[in-house]
Structures are given as structure tokens and as C-alpha cells.
Design a protein around this motif. Structure first.
Motif, mmCIF file in Angstrom:
data_model
loop_
_atom_site.group_PDB
_atom_site.id
_atom_site.type_symbol
_atom_site.label_atom_id
_atom_site.label_comp_id
_atom_site.label_asym_id
_atom_site.label_seq_id
_atom_site.Cartn_x
_atom_site.Cartn_y
_atom_site.Cartn_z
ATOM 1 N N ALA A 146 0.832 -1.208 0.000
ATOM 2 C CA ALA A 146 0.000 0.000 0.000
ATOM 3 C C ALA A 146 0.868 1.260 0.000
ATOM 4 N N ASP A 147 1.907 1.276 0.843
ATOM 5 C CA ASP A 147 2.764 2.465 0.959
ATOM 6 C C ASP A 147 3.530 2.742 -0.334
ATOM 7 N N THR A 148 3.992 1.659 -0.992
ATOM 8 C CA THR A 148 4.849 1.837 -2.169
ATOM 9 C C THR A 148 4.056 1.843 -3.470
ATOM 10 N N GLY A 149 2.772 1.482 -3.391
ATOM 11 C CA GLY A 149 1.974 1.375 -4.618
ATOM 12 C C GLY A 149 2.378 0.202 -5.482
ATOM 13 N N ARG A 150 3.084 -0.733 -4.880
ATOM 14 C CA ARG A 150 3.509 -1.914 -5.642
ATOM 15 C C ARG A 150 2.518 -3.060 -5.440
ATOM 16 N N LEU A 186 19.820 -16.244 -1.045
ATOM 17 C CA LEU A 186 19.028 -15.350 -1.910
ATOM 18 C C LEU A 186 19.874 -14.272 -2.600
ATOM 19 N N PHE A 187 20.885 -13.776 -1.902
ATOM 20 C CA PHE A 187 21.768 -12.798 -2.548
ATOM 21 C C PHE A 187 22.545 -13.453 -3.695
ATOM 22 N N ARG A 188 22.883 -14.736 -3.539
ATOM 23 C CA ARG A 188 23.546 -15.452 -4.627
ATOM 24 C C ARG A 188 22.590 -15.613 -5.814
ATOM 25 N N GLU A 189 21.325 -15.863 -5.500
ATOM 26 C CA GLU A 189 20.323 -15.963 -6.569
ATOM 27 C C GLU A 189 20.168 -14.623 -7.295
ATOM 28 N N MET A 190 20.297 -13.522 -6.557
ATOM 29 C CA MET A 190 20.239 -12.205 -7.206
ATOM 30 C C MET A 190 21.462 -12.001 -8.090
ATOM 31 N N GLU A 191 22.605 -12.409 -7.566
ATOM 32 C CA GLU A 191 23.838 -12.264 -8.340
ATOM 33 C C GLU A 191 23.780 -13.073 -9.634
ATOM 34 N N ARG A 192 23.143 -14.245 -9.552
ATOM 35 C CA ARG A 192 23.030 -15.118 -10.728
ATOM 36 C C ARG A 192 21.949 -14.647 -11.694
ATOM 37 N N GLY A 193 21.233 -13.576 -11.282
ATOM 38 C CA GLY A 193 20.207 -13.050 -12.173
ATOM 39 C C GLY A 193 18.869 -13.763 -12.078
ATOM 40 N N HIS A 194 18.723 -14.662 -11.110
ATOM 41 C CA HIS A 194 17.455 -15.381 -10.960
ATOM 42 C C HIS A 194 16.407 -14.534 -10.241
ATOM 43 N N ILE A 195 16.862 -13.573 -9.445
ATOM 44 C CA ILE A 195 15.953 -12.679 -8.735
ATOM 45 C C ILE A 195 16.449 -11.259 -8.991
ATOM 46 N N HIS A 196 15.546 -10.374 -9.390
ATOM 47 C CA HIS A 196 15.959 -8.984 -9.546
ATOM 48 C C HIS A 196 15.522 -8.152 -8.344
ATOM 49 N N ARG A 197 14.282 -8.376 -7.923
ATOM 50 C CA ARG A 197 13.744 -7.626 -6.797
ATOM 51 C C ARG A 197 13.240 -8.585 -5.731
ATOM 52 N N LEU A 198 13.680 -8.363 -4.502
ATOM 53 C CA LEU A 198 13.402 -9.288 -3.399
ATOM 54 C C LEU A 198 12.846 -8.515 -2.214
ATOM 55 N N GLY A 239 3.327 -8.795 -7.691
ATOM 56 C CA GLY A 239 3.987 -9.094 -8.961
ATOM 57 C C GLY A 239 5.222 -8.247 -9.233
ATOM 58 N N ASP A 240 5.390 -7.148 -8.486
ATOM 59 C CA ASP A 240 6.598 -6.326 -8.658
ATOM 60 C C ASP A 240 7.825 -6.972 -8.038
ATOM 61 N N TYR A 241 7.610 -8.001 -7.236
ATOM 62 C CA TYR A 241 8.742 -8.717 -6.643
ATOM 63 C C TYR A 241 8.871 -10.098 -7.278
ATOM 64 N N ASP A 242 10.101 -10.464 -7.582
ATOM 65 C CA ASP A 242 10.335 -11.818 -8.084
ATOM 66 C C ASP A 242 10.116 -12.826 -6.968
ATOM 67 N N LEU A 243 10.376 -12.379 -5.745
ATOM 68 C CA LEU A 243 10.187 -13.265 -4.602
ATOM 69 C C LEU A 243 9.934 -12.436 -3.345
ATOM 70 N N VAL A 244 8.971 -12.888 -2.552
ATOM 71 C CA VAL A 244 8.755 -12.342 -1.210
ATOM 72 C C VAL A 244 9.026 -13.481 -0.241
ATOM 73 N N VAL A 245 9.950 -13.265 0.694
ATOM 74 C CA VAL A 245 10.180 -14.306 1.705
ATOM 75 C C VAL A 245 9.870 -13.768 3.087
ATOM 76 N N THR A 246 9.235 -14.596 3.881
ATOM 77 C CA THR A 246 9.073 -14.283 5.291
ATOM 78 C C THR A 246 10.243 -14.896 6.040
ATOM 79 N N GLY A 247 10.366 -14.525 7.329
ATOM 80 C CA GLY A 247 11.558 -14.920 8.067
ATOM 81 C C GLY A 247 11.554 -16.356 8.511
ATOM 82 N N ASP A 248 10.622 -16.676 9.388
ATOM 83 C CA ASP A 248 10.677 -18.016 9.965
ATOM 84 C C ASP A 248 9.287 -18.471 10.405
ATOM 85 N N LEU A 249 8.374 -18.466 9.431
ATOM 86 C CA LEU A 249 7.034 -18.983 9.717
ATOM 87 C C LEU A 249 7.021 -20.506 9.728
#
Lengths: 341, 341
Positions: free
Chosen positions: A219-223, A296-308, A226-236
Motif C-alpha cells: 500500500a505504501d509503495t503502490g507496488r 538469496l543474494f547469490r540468486e540475485m547475483e546469478r540473475g534469478h531474482i531482480h527484486r526481493l 507481482g513487482d517482486y520476483d520473490l517475497v520471503v518471510t523470516g521463519d514462519l
């Protein structure tokens, strides 16, 4: 660089960079599916120390050293050190990182602490009040169990909804305007409390907090999701993740297939469910830290995730509050990462 | 608005205002020499609750309500709530202030926490990331003693260097560009550890941290002790204050008469030394909060103090670290206040 909506800080493009991260994994974590994402894999959860608490401090210290080495940064170049752990009175953070001899800010929101630390560090870096900041968290199954429930040595039988506190530590070095990854937003969470009282049901306790923070962030960002390649929660864990996905569908944030595909949980990722005694998955202040800074940072480096988007989740119970029959207030803070280059 | 030197944040003139403060004092504090400076004086440390922990939460909540009333601010106008207490896992802060239903950041540096909370809040307000922030801390002698030493009910005999944990809570509402008082600087502390191991010797453990932070603050700002009408430490007590004054003279920061006149301690001020069982003085996360937000701000309003430096002091021990024979790392954060009008 501004505040957006109710509770999101937008740091701007390429203002808050993550220069290096480090991860030190305990034995069970080192045997899990993300093993090769960690910098250091221990084969002894005592880490050569004489108490579990000193072992956790040693892991935290080693993680900080590794991050400094990778960033080619001497501890004396750190303007600030911000972190947390689950021990009463943050002893792993303060005692573990004492040798850095730098200004320190301890924060605490249980297993949401890494995102709280990143938010405060991001604020300091984005506004030029600090140039280089080290942030991190640690947890240890043998120190945490006796803090929150029963000493492991008691051999208490656990229900399948229980989670295993992750043993390990992770840190990151943030710097102004440089780094392979960047932090663009931080959303500060509010307490959600649906009346869960059992310290073995933390996924159920925390899922509503994760849902609230994710909704508020969008709501705050207007996103949208789908604007995120992945949303992860911490430890559910697996149980809590399932509850969260139901909540997201129920509240119209996502369709069932989108929630299934885009929303994951670090606690559900760090162990294979066939590993011994992991039950619903991992938890602990190091859980989202190890998975994010390692895998996850390695996945970003590999180009598998752009926005997390990482929504770390914290159950704000204590041994005393559990024994006095209090409910478990929960909180979740979110940090949005993008590739920095 | 800039970072100065190693570890000081300068917020600029009239950027970070303190609009209102509140203080809720326990029974012994309400009978002490600063009694009439407190907003609410309890005649029952249980505050009508069934556990000490819930009593502390109730005090914290009441303090927040009073501050909101005095500032004519509805809780929904708070952008952020930042605070701490001494209980394991910050349960007084999170459970006590849960009804505010606002974004929350828990911080922890033991009894230095109020200055840490003010520093982070000041950063958010000065940079426009928050407009209105509530900060506060609480402590309670009956919750803290069983956290850090022995339950009061054991009747353990204490040495004269021991301090009494202050029972009470205090909060302040910070707002951008307005308020009777203002925060001009925050200096973030580093750990000092001179090897003290006894949890009854906290004044001795913390005095070197206060000395370091005061020196660093003066070096970063280019100020001298004479630029402040008063410098107060958080809770060194009479024994620790004496050690600090010796250190300041030894290190050339002040002459003996100047140290005697300008440097005081909240823990030495809050009780009369003839009150029962106060030994070397007060301690606890609420100690410097009650004295500063109650007594010292009133002294500023009366024109007796123009510039005030509060160096809250924290002993970073836990019951486990004390039992495992660890030394007590200590930290002090400093906040500079001036009249805002």
C-alpha cells in the motif's frame, strides 16, 4: 529519499548499498539444502568454546570478520555496528562483537531483528549520518531453547508445529552509494496478536504480522506482489507459511497460485524436511539472515531474482511471558532489495 | 545536520523538538527527593496488576497515555514508537505499548537505552523520515532483580556498592521543528570493559564507558565541559560517580572542582541516601528517564539549565553471563538537550 504512506522509508536509488555479506552455519544448517551458500560450515555447534553462549558469540564474531575481509574493510572503518540476537539482554551481539571496538546500537524484535537492523542502518546510510555500517544477527538452538522453552538436555517432546532455532550468524556491510545489492525500502511493522499462547506455535502467531506488513508495504509503495520476483518471510515454517498464504488469498492480496509461487519462507527453506527434529522448519534471528545473505543474494547475483522483499518475522514472547500465560505478540519488518549494478 | 567526528550526530538547530514528556514513579521513587517532578506517583508497585511484569507494562502504557495527553497527540498521529526495558526480550515495551497500534522499534543497551532510543528517534525526525515519535523506557525493581540477580523474595544480602533498580516508566514525544526542549546532538557509545564481574558493582563497571562517551562527545563537537550547565550520567550511583569524577580529572577532561560541580548522576539524585535499601543509588532503564524527563526538564523550563548533556549508562550483563563468570561490558550513549524556545 522520503517516507511513504504509513510506515515505509524509501531510501532512493543506489543510496544504500550492500557491499558484502557473511554467513556462518551450524552443523544441521551446514547439512541442509542451502549448505553451499554459506561462507563457513561448522562441524561442531560448540565452535571450540566451553559454553553454548560463547559458541554463539564466536560465530557472530567470525561472521563479522568474514564480512570485513570480503569487503576489504578494516573494523576501524565501520561508523556503526547494529545487531541483535535472541539471548536475554543481547549478550551475543554485545559480547561477540565487542572486539570491533566501534559505536554499537543493539536492536530487538526477536527473529525480525535483521530487518530492524537493516532499516536503522539504511536510515543512517541514506541520510549520510554513517558511511559504512555492519549489521548482523545470530541465534543458536542450544542457547535459545533454554531462553524460551526448556533446555535441550531435558529432551522435551515437541509437537509437529514446533520449529528448530537456527544455529549460526550472518552479517552484512552497508555503504553509501556502492555495493552489488541495494536496499531501496524499509517498512516498519506493527504488532499483531491473534491470541496464540503456545511457544510451539510460532508460525501461527507470526503469520498475521507478516500479512499486515506485506500489505502495508504494498500500500505504501503502490507496488503489487507481482513487482517482486520473490517475497520471503523470516521463519514462519511450513505451518505458518501455509497460514500466511491463506490470509493473503482471503484478504485479496494474491490469488492462490501467485501466493504459492511468489511467497516463500526462509524457515521452510533452510532445512530439508527429512532432516532430524526440524519439524515445521527453522526459526531464530539467524534464520532469515543466513537464507537471505547466503542463498538469496547469490540468486540475485546469478540473475534469478531482480527484486526481493524480505519480511522477517518476530515472536515477542519470553520465558516469563509464556509461563505467565500471556499471548504472543508478533511483528514483522520488511526490507526491499534490488541488484545494485 | 551532519555527522561530527567519530560518533556524534548533529541534528541542527530546532530540528528535533521534545513536545511533551511523562513520568510514572514507583512508591520508593515517589517518596524520594524528586517526588514532585513526576506526573504520576504510585502507592503500589503492583499497579493493580497480578504480576510484577504486568505492573511494569501498565506503568509504561500509562506513561505513554500521559505524554499523548500532554502533547494533545492521538496515538494514531505517532509515526513511530521506539523504546526498551530490562526484561528479557523487551516484553514491557512490546506488551505494554501494544495498544498504541503503531510501528514499533525495540532497542536495547540496558540502562543506556533511553539515549539510544532518543538517538534513533532524533535521526528519523531530523531527516524527515518521521514527524512525530514516542520514545520511552521502563524498569521495575521486582522484575529486574529476578532477571539479573536473585528474586527479591530470596532476601539476598547486598553489599553497599549495590544499586536499586528504579520502578517506573517515562516517555517523550519528539516532533520535527517544535517543542519546549530540543535535541541537538547524539553520541553513540562503544563498549568499555575493565573486567568487573560482580553484578553488585555496576557503577564501577559503567564509569569507564561514561568517561569514554563524554570525552568522545566533547572531541566530536569541539565543546568543553564548561559548555554544559550540567552533565548527568544515567545510573552510576554514588560509588560509580566518584570513580567517573576521578577518571575525568586523571584524563584531563576536568579539574576536580569542575567535575564536582558540573557532573552529576541520575542514580545518585533519585533517592535520598537515607531511604531504605537504596545503597549506592538508583539504576535501571527508567532511572535516567525519570530524572531527565521529570526533574531536569523542569529545571530547564525554569531557566536553571540551558544546555544539558545526558550520558545514560548501560551494563550489558545477563543472568547467564554473570553465572558463566563473564565480565560486564558497558556502554554509554549521550544526548545533548537545549531549551527549544
Amino acid at each position: 529519499m522520503a517516507r511513504l504512506g504509513r510506515s515505509t522509508w524509501a531510501f532512493g536509488e543506489r543510496q544504500v548499498g550492500v557491499v558484502a555479506t557473511s554467513t556462518v552455519a551450524g552443523t544441521l544448517e551446514a547439512q541442509g539444502p542451502l549448505s553451499d551458500a554459506f561462507d563457513l560450515r561448522l562441524d561442531d555447534d560448540r565452535a571450540g568454546q566451553d559454553t553454548w553462549e560463547r559458541a554463539e558469540q564466536a560465530m557472530f564474531r567470525r561472521a563479522a570478520e568474514i564480512a570485513c575481509e570480503k569487503a576489504a574493510t578494516h573494523p576501524s572503518d565501520l561508523d556503526l555496528v547494529i545487531g541483535a540476537d535472541l539471548n536475554a539482554q543481547l549478550t551475543s551481539f554485545y559480547m561477540g562483537l565487542r572486539p570491533l571496538a566501534r559505536p554499537m546500537l543493539g536492536v530487538y524484535s526477536a527473529c525480525a531483528s535483521i530487518c530492524e537492523a537493516l532499516a536503522v542502518a539504511g536510515l543512517a546510510v541514506a541520510t549520510g549520518f554513517a558511511d559504512v555500517v555492519l549489521v548482523g544477527t545470530s541465534s543458536h538452538t542450544s542457547t535459545a531453547e533454554r531462553q524460551f522453552r526448556y533446555p535441550t538436555e531435558y529432551g522435551v517432546q515437541r509437537p509437529p508445529t514446533a520449529q528448530r532455532t537456527v544455529t549460526g550468524a550472518g552479517t552484512a556491510i552497508l555503504a553509501r552509494g556502492r555495493g552489488k545489492w541495494q536496499i531501496t525500502h524499509a517498512t516498519i511493522g506493527e504488532i499483531a496478536d491473534f491470541g496464540v499462547r503456545s511457544p510451539w506455535e510460532m508460525g501461527a502467531a507470526m503469520a498475521p504480522a507478516a500479512c499486515d506488513t506485506l500489505r502495508q508495504h504494498l500500500a505504501d509503495t503502490g507496488r503489487s506482489l507481482g513487482d517482486y520476483d520473490l517475497v520471503v518471510t523470516g521463519d514462519l515454517g511450513r505451518v505458518g507459511l501455509d497460514i500466511l498464504r491463506h490470509l493473503l488469498v482471503e484478504q485479496g492480496v494474491a490469488s492462490a497460485p501467485v501466493a504459492e509461487e511468489r511467497v516463500q519462507d526462509c524457515g521452510a527453506m533452510i532445512y530439508d524436511e527429512n532432516q532430524p527434529e526440524v519439524f515445521s522448519g527453522g526459526s531464530g534471528a539467524a534464520c532469515s539472515t543466513l537464507v537471505t545473505f547466503g542463498h538469496l543474494f547469490r540468486e540475485m547475483e546469478r540473475g534469478h531474482i531482480h527484486r526481493l522483499l524480505v519480511c522477517a518475522t518476530g515472536a515477542l514472547l519470553s520465558q516469563v511471558s509464556a509461563q505467565q500465560g500471556d499471548t504472543i505478540p508478533s511483528i514483522s519488518h520488511a526490507i526491499a532489495f534490488e541488484r545494485g549494478d
